[in-house]
Write a protein that holds these residues in place. Structure first.
Motif, PDB file in Angstrom:
ATOM      1  N   VAL A 184       0.843  -1.206   0.000  1.00  0.00           N
ATOM      2  CA  VAL A 184       0.000   0.000   0.000  1.00  0.00           C
ATOM      3  C   VAL A 184       0.874   1.252   0.000  1.00  0.00           C
ATOM      4  O   VAL A 184       0.623   2.216  -0.735  1.00  0.00           O
ATOM      5  CB  VAL A 184      -0.942  -0.009   1.221  1.00  0.00           C
ATOM      6  CG1 VAL A 184      -1.662   1.329   1.350  1.00  0.00           C
ATOM      7  CG2 VAL A 184      -1.951  -1.142   1.111  1.00  0.00           C
ATOM      8  N   ILE A 185       1.916   1.240   0.839  1.00  0.00           N
ATOM      9  CA  ILE A 185       2.838   2.388   0.877  1.00  0.00           C
ATOM     10  C   ILE A 185       3.517   2.563  -0.475  1.00  0.00           C
ATOM     11  O   ILE A 185       3.673   3.692  -0.977  1.00  0.00           O
ATOM     12  CB  ILE A 185       3.888   2.192   1.990  1.00  0.00           C
ATOM     13  CG1 ILE A 185       3.213   2.200   3.356  1.00  0.00           C
ATOM     14  CG2 ILE A 185       4.951   3.279   1.924  1.00  0.00           C
ATOM     15  CD1 ILE A 185       4.149   1.846   4.507  1.00  0.00           C
ATOM     16  N   LEU A 186       3.920   1.450  -1.104  1.00  0.00           N
ATOM     17  CA  LEU A 186       4.559   1.519  -2.414  1.00  0.00           C
ATOM     18  C   LEU A 186       3.599   2.107  -3.454  1.00  0.00           C
ATOM     19  O   LEU A 186       3.999   2.944  -4.279  1.00  0.00           O
ATOM     20  CB  LEU A 186       5.018   0.129  -2.840  1.00  0.00           C
ATOM     21  CG  LEU A 186       5.633   0.017  -4.240  1.00  0.00           C
ATOM     22  CD1 LEU A 186       6.889   0.881  -4.340  1.00  0.00           C
ATOM     23  CD2 LEU A 186       5.952  -1.429  -4.580  1.00  0.00           C
ATOM     24  N   ALA A 187       2.341   1.667  -3.419  1.00  0.00           N
ATOM     25  CA  ALA A 187       1.365   2.178  -4.376  1.00  0.00           C
ATOM     26  C   ALA A 187       1.141   3.673  -4.186  1.00  0.00           C
ATOM     27  O   ALA A 187       1.089   4.446  -5.177  1.00  0.00           O
ATOM     28  CB  ALA A 187       0.047   1.420  -4.226  1.00  0.00           C
ATOM     29  N   CYS A 188       1.048   4.110  -2.929  1.00  0.00           N
ATOM     30  CA  CYS A 188       0.845   5.544  -2.665  1.00  0.00           C
ATOM     31  C   CYS A 188       2.057   6.365  -3.105  1.00  0.00           C
ATOM     32  O   CYS A 188       1.915   7.450  -3.699  1.00  0.00           O
ATOM     33  CB  CYS A 188       0.568   5.767  -1.175  1.00  0.00           C
ATOM     34  SG  CYS A 188      -0.983   5.037  -0.599  1.00  0.00           S
ATOM     35  N   THR A 189       3.251   5.854  -2.817  1.00  0.00           N
ATOM     36  CA  THR A 189       4.474   6.562  -3.206  1.00  0.00           C
ATOM     37  C   THR A 189       4.600   6.617  -4.722  1.00  0.00           C
ATOM     38  O   THR A 189       5.028   7.641  -5.290  1.00  0.00           O
ATOM     39  CB  THR A 189       5.696   5.869  -2.599  1.00  0.00           C
ATOM     40  OG1 THR A 189       5.514   5.728  -1.190  1.00  0.00           O
ATOM     41  CG2 THR A 189       6.956   6.679  -2.854  1.00  0.00           C
ATOM     42  N   ALA A 243      15.597  12.265  -7.698  1.00  0.00           N
ATOM     43  CA  ALA A 243      16.519  11.947  -6.606  1.00  0.00           C
ATOM     44  C   ALA A 243      15.745  11.552  -5.346  1.00  0.00           C
ATOM     45  O   ALA A 243      16.093  10.587  -4.651  1.00  0.00           O
ATOM     46  CB  ALA A 243      17.431  13.133  -6.328  1.00  0.00           C
ATOM     47  N   THR A 244      14.680  12.314  -5.063  1.00  0.00           N
ATOM     48  CA  THR A 244      13.847  11.989  -3.900  1.00  0.00           C
ATOM     49  C   THR A 244      13.188  10.624  -4.065  1.00  0.00           C
ATOM     50  O   THR A 244      13.102   9.828  -3.116  1.00  0.00           O
ATOM     51  CB  THR A 244      12.771  13.059  -3.706  1.00  0.00           C
ATOM     52  OG1 THR A 244      13.399  14.350  -3.589  1.00  0.00           O
ATOM     53  CG2 THR A 244      11.952  12.784  -2.465  1.00  0.00           C
ATOM     54  N   THR A 245      12.748  10.323  -5.273  1.00  0.00           N
ATOM     55  CA  THR A 245      12.112   9.037  -5.546  1.00  0.00           C
ATOM     56  C   THR A 245      13.102   7.895  -5.388  1.00  0.00           C
ATOM     57  O   THR A 245      12.762   6.816  -4.872  1.00  0.00           O
ATOM     58  CB  THR A 245      11.520   9.031  -6.966  1.00  0.00           C
ATOM     59  OG1 THR A 245      10.614  10.131  -7.109  1.00  0.00           O
ATOM     60  CG2 THR A 245      10.798   7.729  -7.243  1.00  0.00           C
ATOM     61  N   ILE A 246      14.346   8.105  -5.813  1.00  0.00           N
ATOM     62  CA  ILE A 246      15.375   7.064  -5.682  1.00  0.00           C
ATOM     63  C   ILE A 246      15.637   6.750  -4.213  1.00  0.00           C
ATOM     64  O   ILE A 246      15.730   5.575  -3.815  1.00  0.00           O
ATOM     65  CB  ILE A 246      16.673   7.508  -6.382  1.00  0.00           C
ATOM     66  CG1 ILE A 246      16.457   7.532  -7.905  1.00  0.00           C
ATOM     67  CG2 ILE A 246      17.823   6.569  -6.030  1.00  0.00           C
ATOM     68  CD1 ILE A 246      17.608   8.142  -8.668  1.00  0.00           C
ATOM     69  N   VAL A 247      15.752   7.794  -3.386  1.00  0.00           N
ATOM     70  CA  VAL A 247      15.955   7.567  -1.944  1.00  0.00           C
ATOM     71  C   VAL A 247      14.759   6.828  -1.350  1.00  0.00           C
ATOM     72  O   VAL A 247      14.912   5.915  -0.536  1.00  0.00           O
ATOM     73  CB  VAL A 247      16.192   8.908  -1.226  1.00  0.00           C
ATOM     74  CG1 VAL A 247      16.255   8.699   0.283  1.00  0.00           C
ATOM     75  CG2 VAL A 247      17.481   9.558  -1.722  1.00  0.00           C
ATOM     76  N   GLY A 248      13.553   7.241  -1.760  1.00  0.00           N
ATOM     77  CA  GLY A 248      12.360   6.528  -1.290  1.00  0.00           C
ATOM     78  C   GLY A 248      12.344   5.085  -1.745  1.00  0.00           C
ATOM     79  O   GLY A 248      11.862   4.199  -1.018  1.00  0.00           O
ATOM     80  N   GLY A 249      12.902   4.822  -2.935  1.00  0.00           N
ATOM     81  CA  GLY A 249      12.963   3.453  -3.442  1.00  0.00           C
ATOM     82  C   GLY A 249      13.820   2.549  -2.574  1.00  0.00           C
ATOM     83  O   GLY A 249      13.496   1.370  -2.379  1.00  0.00           O
ATOM     84  N   LEU A 250      14.924   3.104  -2.060  1.00  0.00           N
ATOM     85  CA  LEU A 250      15.773   2.309  -1.157  1.00  0.00           C
ATOM     86  C   LEU A 250      14.995   1.867   0.074  1.00  0.00           C
ATOM     87  O   LEU A 250      15.132   0.740   0.548  1.00  0.00           O
ATOM     88  CB  LEU A 250      17.000   3.119  -0.749  1.00  0.00           C
ATOM     89  CG  LEU A 250      17.961   3.512  -1.887  1.00  0.00           C
ATOM     90  CD1 LEU A 250      19.084   4.383  -1.356  1.00  0.00           C
ATOM     91  CD2 LEU A 250      18.527   2.259  -2.553  1.00  0.00           C
ATOM     92  N   ILE A 251      14.168   2.772   0.599  1.00  0.00           N
ATOM     93  CA  ILE A 251      13.353   2.435   1.767  1.00  0.00           C
ATOM     94  C   ILE A 251      12.294   1.406   1.383  1.00  0.00           C
ATOM     95  O   ILE A 251      12.021   0.469   2.134  1.00  0.00           O
ATOM     96  CB  ILE A 251      12.697   3.710   2.339  1.00  0.00           C
ATOM     97  CG1 ILE A 251      13.777   4.699   2.776  1.00  0.00           C
ATOM     98  CG2 ILE A 251      11.768   3.362   3.490  1.00  0.00           C
ATOM     99  CD1 ILE A 251      13.225   6.022   3.235  1.00  0.00           C
ATOM    100  N   MET A 252      11.695   1.562   0.202  1.00  0.00           N
ATOM    101  CA  MET A 252      10.659   0.630  -0.233  1.00  0.00           C
ATOM    102  C   MET A 252      11.194  -0.790  -0.359  1.00  0.00           C
ATOM    103  O   MET A 252      10.491  -1.768  -0.071  1.00  0.00           O
ATOM    104  CB  MET A 252      10.102   1.077  -1.598  1.00  0.00           C
ATOM    105  CG  MET A 252       9.294   2.365  -1.576  1.00  0.00           C
ATOM    106  SD  MET A 252       7.803   2.259  -0.566  1.00  0.00           S
ATOM    107  CE  MET A 252       8.372   3.086   0.917  1.00  0.00           C
TER     108      MET A 252
END
Length: 424
Positions: A184-189, A243-252
């Motif tokens: 769900v978090i991945l879909a929202c992001t 860049a922000t999306t890439i950092v969020g991807g590491l967390i995902m």
């Protein structure tokens, strides 16, 4: 594992389980073989390995049969393998339905209800999905290409025979809520990143970011850290969003991996705990201990497995540990050179404590006659255990006196195996 006899079954099953008395014993035998219990002997592992080979052969046939060159050259061989797999899986499925009343969760149910429960269980569904596509593909109408996918599903039958896969499936099921939360978090992001990129890059690259659905492809690829590079931002603001999306991807990626890894580690430790507990409780020397005492003993013992023909203890070695046989059989060479007398010991026996208590070298060689599961107790831990449990010391002394008198001192209880202590 104690099974209910026909006479001890609940009244509600008496009318339903109208099978002949002899069939109960046959059914239990087939249950032991198919479930590979310790009572199955050599047949259980043989049948399990055979089914695993059939699973691999069936999946390999499905895969290679899609190659035109191989299909033309080996089509007949593939058909023969497929026929063997169909027959074997069909027989196995029928037998598993028949032995369902022997499964521990179903033993209090009538036979019909137990078999229905197995058919609807996870294992029953997997067995059915591994079999049904084979029948439809070979005897059904037309060329149903979708059945290729279903035929490959039989690889999931490994979940029955692989403890690692069973553990992983258990982890995925137990952590399903957390993993769904991650999705769900991945879909929202993904939706948020795609919307932002559509706003900042939609004018510069309308063919790639002109709509949010178009931008969602870039977002999901970036968040999953794959990064194909087929769609990239060209504006400064777009690169900041990327860049922000890439950092969020590491967390995902790290979030579900961490959840699964932690839960998998816990499942493995629980399984080791259960196995060790059952092995300790199986040794008659510890059988009358309380749960707290067994838990203490488990902290001192470590499990070891020896294959057939392995030398566990060699004459003349320094003695550091004693051994309890939880499962299997060993042979001990008693006596001195020229007067060796072989003695066999099985589950429940122990050996080696006299040598470590006397701080002497091993006087006998111990060889595994079958695959043996052992519980190993180091010398210092044995002394600690004796100090904590004087009754264990008394029992060991009784067995030692029996050995000195040339006889085996049995454990208390008529059904428990004798345990001749061997000075090795």
């Amino acid at each position: 594992m104690t099974r209910q006899s026909a006479a001890s079954k609940p009244d509600n099953t008496a009318a339903v389980d109208a099978e002949p008395a002899g069939s109960d014993e046959i059914r239990r035998r087939f249950y032991d073989i198919l479930e590979d219990t310790p009572q199955s002997g050599w047949l259980g592992p043989l049948v399990s390995r055979g089914i695993e080979i059939l699973i691999l052969a069936g999946v390999a046939t499905t895969v290679f049969d899609t190659v035109p060159r191989l299909h033309d050259s080996y089509g007949l061989a593939f058909a023969v393998v497929e026929a063997v797999v169909i027959v074997a899986f069909t027989v196995e499925y029928i037998l598993r339905i028949w032995i369902a009343p022997e499964h521990l969760p179903y033993r209090d149910l009538p036979a019909i209800a137990a078999r229905r429960a197995y058919i609807l269980s996870a294992h029953g569904v997997i067995d059915f999905l591994a079999l049904a596509p084979l029948w439809i593909a070979n005897f059904g109408p037309g060329d149903l290409r979708i059945l290729v996918i279903l035929r490959v599903l039989r690889v999931f039958k490994f979940a029955r025979y692989s403890s690692g896969m069973r553990s992983l499936l258990d982890v995925l099921w137990s952590e399903r809520r957390a993993l769904i939360g991650c999705l769900v978090i991945l879909a929202c992001t993904t939706l948020l990143s795609a919307a932002m990129m559509h706003v900042v890059e939609g004018t510069a690259q309308p063919e790639k970011f002109g709509t949010i659905p178009d931008a969602m492809w870039w977002a999901i690829v970036t968040l999953s850290t794959i990064g194909y590079g087929d769609v990239v931002p060209v504006t400064g603001l777009g690169k900041m969003v990327a860049a922000t999306t890439i950092v969020g991807g590491l967390i995902m990626v790290a979030l579900p991996v961490g959840i699964v890894a932690t839960a998998f580690s816990e499942v493995i430790h629980k399984r080791e705990f259960i196995v060790t507990w059952s092995m300790v409780a199986r040794v008659p020397l510890f059988a009358r201990m309380t749960a707290g005492d067994i838990a203490h003993v488990m902290q001192l013992l470590r499990a070891r497995q020896a294959e057939r023909g392995d030398i566990i203890v060699r004459r003349g070695e320094e003695a550091h540990s004693m051994y309890f046989i939880a499962d299997g059989e060993v042979e001990i060479e008693l006596g001195r050179e020229g007067r060796v007398r072989p003695v066999r010991l099985g589950a429940g026996h122990f050996f080696g404590e006299r040598a470590i208590l006397k701080k002497a070298k091993r006087s006998s060689t111990v060889t595994a006659l079958t695959r043996v599961k052992l519980l190993v107790l180091d010398a210092t831990d044995l002394r600690t255990l004796i100090a904590r449990e004087p009754s264990i010391a008394d029992h060991i002394n009784k067995v030692a006196l029996g050995r000195a008198a040339g006889s085996a001192v049995p454990h208390e209880g008529a059904d428990e195996p004798g345990a001749a202590e061997i000075e090795s």
